[in-house]
Design an enzyme around this catalytic site. Structure first.
Site, mmCIF file in Angstrom:
data_model
loop_
_atom_site.group_PDB
_atom_site.id
_atom_site.type_symbol
_atom_site.label_atom_id
_atom_site.label_comp_id
_atom_site.label_asym_id
_atom_site.label_seq_id
_atom_site.Cartn_x
_atom_site.Cartn_y
_atom_site.Cartn_z
ATOM 1 N N GLU A 118 37.464 38.011 34.335
ATOM 2 C CA GLU A 118 36.715 36.756 34.450
ATOM 3 C C GLU A 118 35.309 37.023 33.919
ATOM 4 O O GLU A 118 34.559 37.800 34.505
ATOM 5 C CB GLU A 118 36.667 36.288 35.904
ATOM 6 C CG GLU A 118 35.959 34.952 36.050
ATOM 7 C CD GLU A 118 35.778 34.529 37.489
ATOM 8 O OE1 GLU A 118 35.678 33.313 37.730
ATOM 9 O OE2 GLU A 118 35.710 35.399 38.380
ATOM 10 N N ASP B 47 38.037 39.674 39.137
ATOM 11 C CA ASP B 47 37.107 38.606 39.467
ATOM 12 C C ASP B 47 35.677 39.003 39.078
ATOM 13 O O ASP B 47 35.248 40.132 39.329
ATOM 14 C CB ASP B 47 37.181 38.336 40.978
ATOM 15 C CG ASP B 47 36.354 37.159 41.410
ATOM 16 O OD1 ASP B 47 36.684 36.031 41.012
ATOM 17 O OD2 ASP B 47 35.375 37.367 42.155
ATOM 18 N N ASP C 158 39.297 27.534 40.472
ATOM 19 C CA ASP C 158 37.857 27.290 40.478
ATOM 20 C C ASP C 158 37.447 26.099 39.620
ATOM 21 O O ASP C 158 36.255 25.843 39.460
ATOM 22 C CB ASP C 158 37.105 28.528 39.958
ATOM 23 C CG ASP C 158 36.921 29.589 41.031
ATOM 24 O OD1 ASP C 158 36.977 29.247 42.230
ATOM 25 O OD2 ASP C 158 36.706 30.759 40.667
#
Length: 549
Positions: free
Chosen positions: A252, A197, A327
């Site tokens: 990410e 992340d 998301d």
């Protein structure tokens, strides 16, 4: 060629996938119950969003204990059983890992609050006030300042995200050692990889300068995104964990240019396997701002996707391909038609994605054409980012009605409503009260829509299988055709003498285009595609994959 370059990944948002005990929250045993379904789809790798112990300020991305499964999902024994059951079906497991920040409930942060001389104080980014104010003008991704004041210490700590999610200090070698030991713990349990992340934010400029705010993106990110030591840290992760354990990894990488994504993913650099980037899903950000009622131009979408296709391939990088995730809103609602042409739109998105170079990801429910939540009141939202954005919009003078419409288009809560398994109560997700309530009744479910030979599910099955047998889809050179066409997206892949062309009509109007000599129709989202030698007629949202002479 690596196995994960031919594989398809399925993303599971555990709290919304399948509840096994009636508490309204999806769990590990629920995932186990559905493994046969994923095996039938052809999935080789599952990405699980965080299930660690967490107070849930950001739905699990605020980790309070890296070593334990949150009781709402089960326990370590359940997780080990999931690993075993998945591996028996030929499915690997990739866990989500958050190492840019922790929860403020994490033991490290609680220790850091005890004083500046506590060894854990340096695990986080603390700074003294400057002229009685925040150390700089950086903004949080969740609205407001990125700094939180602690009176007892007369210091601020940095939080790029929610204020109860303090950022870690990666300059501290002892912190890094703890992170690597924790990752190895999960490797020893048997996981197959990690999705990392916001990993490109872990290295901040040590001087913490003010940003200029000359553009909408000047919120501080110029001094922490792809920061000064980020590649050094990730290479260290590779040497300590990723390489020795043969992990597949995806980073990410928001706000990252192609040149940097190549550095992260070129295998010679020994960093990451592939990159999640987001330029294509910001194509409807008006003036670069997310919280707007945006429209997009197909030529812009094609230009962005094509740049990443050609430049990543030229530089030896590797893309992670996706339209939606936990998301992002549902792409079918965002870019196409989730009404009259729902099935055709879902198949079009799948065909365009699977024809590109990279590893494709399916977000749970895409394979049955699930659509946005379409919440009508702020009271129905639980997502902190969406709630904060709503109140900021009202403070900025935007009407309540328009603010809700913007959330209906852009909120990440859109894709978090529970998975639709059947037409019983709560779509078979739970026998209790779902943690997040869908608003509009929907007759789309696995039971009602997945079994037909022309279903969206069957279309995905065929695409997953096709990628395993067609090297041109993995290694073929990409070429965009007719870049200024605002209705039809046409691109070609070529490997040796084999040419494959994807043609997709992004409108609700019939389109006619010139066509090359066709050897075979490989895939089509209408059952009766008819081709002539010189032109192709595309019905609303029609997409085809053709082998060209």
């Amino acid at each position: 060629m690596k196995w994960w370059q031919k594989a398809t990944v399925y993303q599971i948002y555990p709290r919304s996938f399948q509840d096994s005990n009636g508490d309204g929250i999806g769990d590990i045993n629920g995932i186990i119950q559905r493994l046969d379904y994923l095996q039938d789809l052809g999935i080789e790798l599952i990405w699980l969003t965080p299930m660690y112990v967490s107070p849930g300020r950001d739905n699990g991305y605020d980790i309070a204990d890296y070593y334990q499964i949150d009781p709402i999902f089960g326990d370590l024994a359940d997780f080990e059983r999931l690993l075993k059951e998945a591996h028996q079906r030929g499915i690997k497991i990739m866990m989500d890992m958050v190492v840019n920040h922790t929860s403020d409930q994490h033991r490290w942060f609680q220790e850091s609050l005890k004083g500046k001389d506590n060894p854990y104080h340096d695990y986080y980014l603390w700074r003294d006030p400057v002229d009685g104010h925040e150390p700089n003008n950086w903004l949080s991704k969740f609205s407001g300042s990125a700094w939180e004041y602690v009176p007892a210490l007369n210091q601020y700590y940095l939080h790029l995200y929610e204020k109860r999610m303090p950022d870690l200090n990666w300059r501290n070698p002892q912190l890094r050692e703890e992170i690597y030991q924790m990752m190895q713990f999960w490797a020893d349990l048997g996981i197959d990889g990690l999705r990392l992340d916001v990993i490109n934010n872990i290295s901040k400029d040590k001087d913490f300068p003010n940003d200029t705010f000359e553009t909408p993106s000047d919120d501080g990110r110029n001094f922490y995104t792809n920061g000064p030591h980020v590649h050094e840290y990730i290479h260290e992760m590779y040497e300590r964990v990723f390489g020795p354990n043969n992990f597949v990894t995806v980073g990410e990488l928001s706000s990252t240019p192609v040149s940097e994504a190549i550095r992260y993913t070129n295998p010679e650099r020994e960093e990451l396997s592939m990159a999640f980037t987001f330029h294509h899903v910001k194509v409807d950000y008006t003036g670069g701002k997310k919280w707007t009622l945006g429209q997009y131009r197909l030529s812009d979408l094609k230009r962005i996707l094509s740049q990443w296709q050609t430049e990543m391939a030229a530089g030896g990088g590797w893309n992670a391909l996706f339209w939606s995730n936990h998301d992002q809103p549902r792409a079918i609602s965002r870019f196409l038609d989730d009404g009259q042409y729902r099935d055709q739109s879902a198949k079009l998105l799948a065909l365009v994605e699977f024809g590109l170079q990279g590893t494709p990801y399916i977000y749970q429910g895409e394979e049955i054409a699930m659509k946005n939540a379409n919440f009508t009141s702020i009271d129905q939202y639980q997502d902190a980012e969406s709630i904060n954005a709503y109140h900021q919009m009202l403070a900025d003078g935007i009407s309540e009605d328009l603010a809700i419409k913007i959330l209906q288009q852009k909120s990440r809560e859109n894709c978090r409503i529970p998975m639709q398994w059947d037409m019983t109560a709560n779509h078979g997700f739970t026998t209790g009260m779902p943690w997040l309530q869908p608003v509009v009744a929907d007759d789309y479910s696995v039971a009602t829509k997945a079994q037909a030979p022309d279903s969206v599910f069957a279309f995905y099955q065929q695409l997953v299988a096709l990628r395993k047998t067609e090297p041109v889809l993995i290694e073929g050179q990409y070429q965009l055709l007719a870049p200024e066409d605002e209705a039809v997206y046409t691109y070609q892949r070529q490997l040796g003498d084999k040419k494959v062309r994807v043609i997709a009509n992004f409108t609700d109007q019939t389109q006619q285009r010139a066509n090359a000599a066709v050897k075979a129709v490989m895939m089509s989202n209408y059952p009766d595609q008819q081709l002539t030698t010189d032109q192709i007629t595309l019905r609303p949202y029609e997409a085809v994959m053709l082998e060209i002479e």
